[in-house]
Design an enzyme around this catalytic site. Structure first.
Site, PDB file in Angstrom:
ATOM      1  N   THR A  81      15.128  35.152 -25.742  1.00 48.49           N
ATOM      2  CA  THR A  81      16.328  34.700 -26.445  1.00 48.49           C
ATOM      3  C   THR A  81      17.543  35.430 -25.869  1.00 48.49           C
ATOM      4  OG1 THR A  81      17.250  34.261 -28.647  1.00 48.49           O
ATOM      5  CG2 THR A  81      16.130  36.365 -28.361  1.00 48.49           C
ATOM      6  N   ASN A  82      18.658  35.418 -26.567  1.00 47.29           N
ATOM      7  CA  ASN A  82      19.873  36.111 -26.103  1.00 47.29           C
ATOM      8  C   ASN A  82      20.617  36.676 -27.306  1.00 47.29           C
ATOM      9  OD1 ASN A  82      21.889  34.078 -27.060  1.00 47.29           O
ATOM     10  ND2 ASN A  82      20.688  32.780 -25.687  1.00 47.29           N
ATOM     11  N   CYS A  83      21.772  37.289 -27.032  1.00 42.47           N
ATOM     12  CA  CYS A  83      22.470  38.078 -28.064  1.00 42.47           C
ATOM     13  C   CYS A  83      23.384  37.261 -28.979  1.00 42.47           C
ATOM     14  CB  CYS A  83      23.344  39.134 -27.406  1.00 42.47           C
ATOM     15  SG  CYS A  83      22.428  40.269 -26.401  1.00 42.47           S
ATOM     16  N   SER A  84      23.395  35.938 -28.877  1.00 43.36           N
ATOM     17  CA  SER A  84      24.325  35.159 -29.703  1.00 43.36           C
ATOM     18  C   SER A  84      24.059  35.382 -31.200  1.00 43.36           C
ATOM     19  CB  SER A  84      24.167  33.672 -29.390  1.00 43.36           C
ATOM     20  OG  SER A  84      24.914  32.921 -30.313  1.00 43.36           O
ATOM     21  N   ALA A 119      24.529  29.309 -27.395  1.00 41.07           N
ATOM     22  CA  ALA A 119      24.111  29.977 -26.167  1.00 41.07           C
ATOM     23  C   ALA A 119      22.702  29.482 -25.858  1.00 41.07           C
ATOM     24  CB  ALA A 119      24.131  31.486 -26.360  1.00 41.07           C
TER      25      ALA A 119
END
Ligand code: CTP
Length: 208
Positions: free
Chosen positions: A21-24, A89
């Protein structure tokens, strides 16, 4: 207007207990959704997993996990919308194979092969009708304006919202520059995300 908004990260499964995943945080997308509701628009929000609550007054809310699920939902909903603002994102890559059982470790290194996901926004750029407004976000660490301009043209957008990642992800405030397909540029000063969201909508939505 009926406005489609995407927000948050996506999750790309590796096995039943792991994902990429990512930091959004979803805050910017949710703020745009809230600002659009306040203006009296019908708002359809498609969101990845976030820990904040959805704004009151949405017309529709669709929770998704993967980029594929977001793509399927967005392509289904877009034809009936007057505008789409893609703040999510979305993962650009996902594991080429999902293990059906939990992966067990071994002594050696592990290599994951990743494959491309669909670029949803670029797909909408191809489907877009002349009366529809399409807005993208470009979160960048380097060459902010050049990268944002490239995305505006490549994805056939009406507007791109360029934001420096330094105060973007997870932060309560944001600083953005809007670039329009007609060559216009609007700098929005640093403010909390709801204030920035209201200014973005004031600029990108066509005046009735
Ligand atoms: N986006 C999308 N689908 C994807 C990737 C991105 O719809 N698979 C959208 C995002 O919601 C955002 C815009 O495209 O509005 C820009 O996303 P970004 O990841 O910053 O750009 P990329 O096109 O992926 O370019 P790069 O990886 O080169 O930064």
């Amino acid at each position: 207007m009926r406005i489609l908004i995407t927000a948050g990260p996506t999750r790309e499964k590796i096995d039943p207990v792991r994902f990429i995943t990512n930091c959004s945080s979803g805050k910017m997308g949710y703020s745009i959704a809230q600002a659009a509701v306040e203006l009296g628009h019908e708002v359809v929000l498609v969101s990845g997993p976030v820990s904040i609550s959805a704004p009151q007054g949405l017309s529709e809310f669709h929770g998704i996990e993967s980029a594929k699920e977001m793509a399927d939902k967005v392509f289904e909903l877009f034809p009936a919308c007057d505008a789409a603002i893609m703040v999510a994102a979305v993962a650009d890559y996902r594991p080429a194979e999902i293990c059906q059982s939990k992966m067990k470790k071994s002594d050696g290194d592990l290599y994951l092969r990743l494959e491309r996901t669909t670029d949803i926004l670029a797909g909408l750029g191809k489907l877009k009708q002349p009366e529809q407004t399409l807005v993208g976000f470009a979160a960048e660490t380097d060459d902010l304006l050049a990268n944002a301009l490239g995305k505006l043209e490549r994805k056939n957008l009406d507007w791109i919202v360029a934001n420096k990642v330094s105060d973007g992800f997870g932060s309560a405030t944001n600083t953005v520059i809007l670039l329009g397909r007609d060559g216009s540029r609007v700098d929005v000063e640093t403010a909390d995300k709801l204030t920035v969201a209201r200014k973005i909508l004031d600029i990108v939505l066509p005046k009735a």
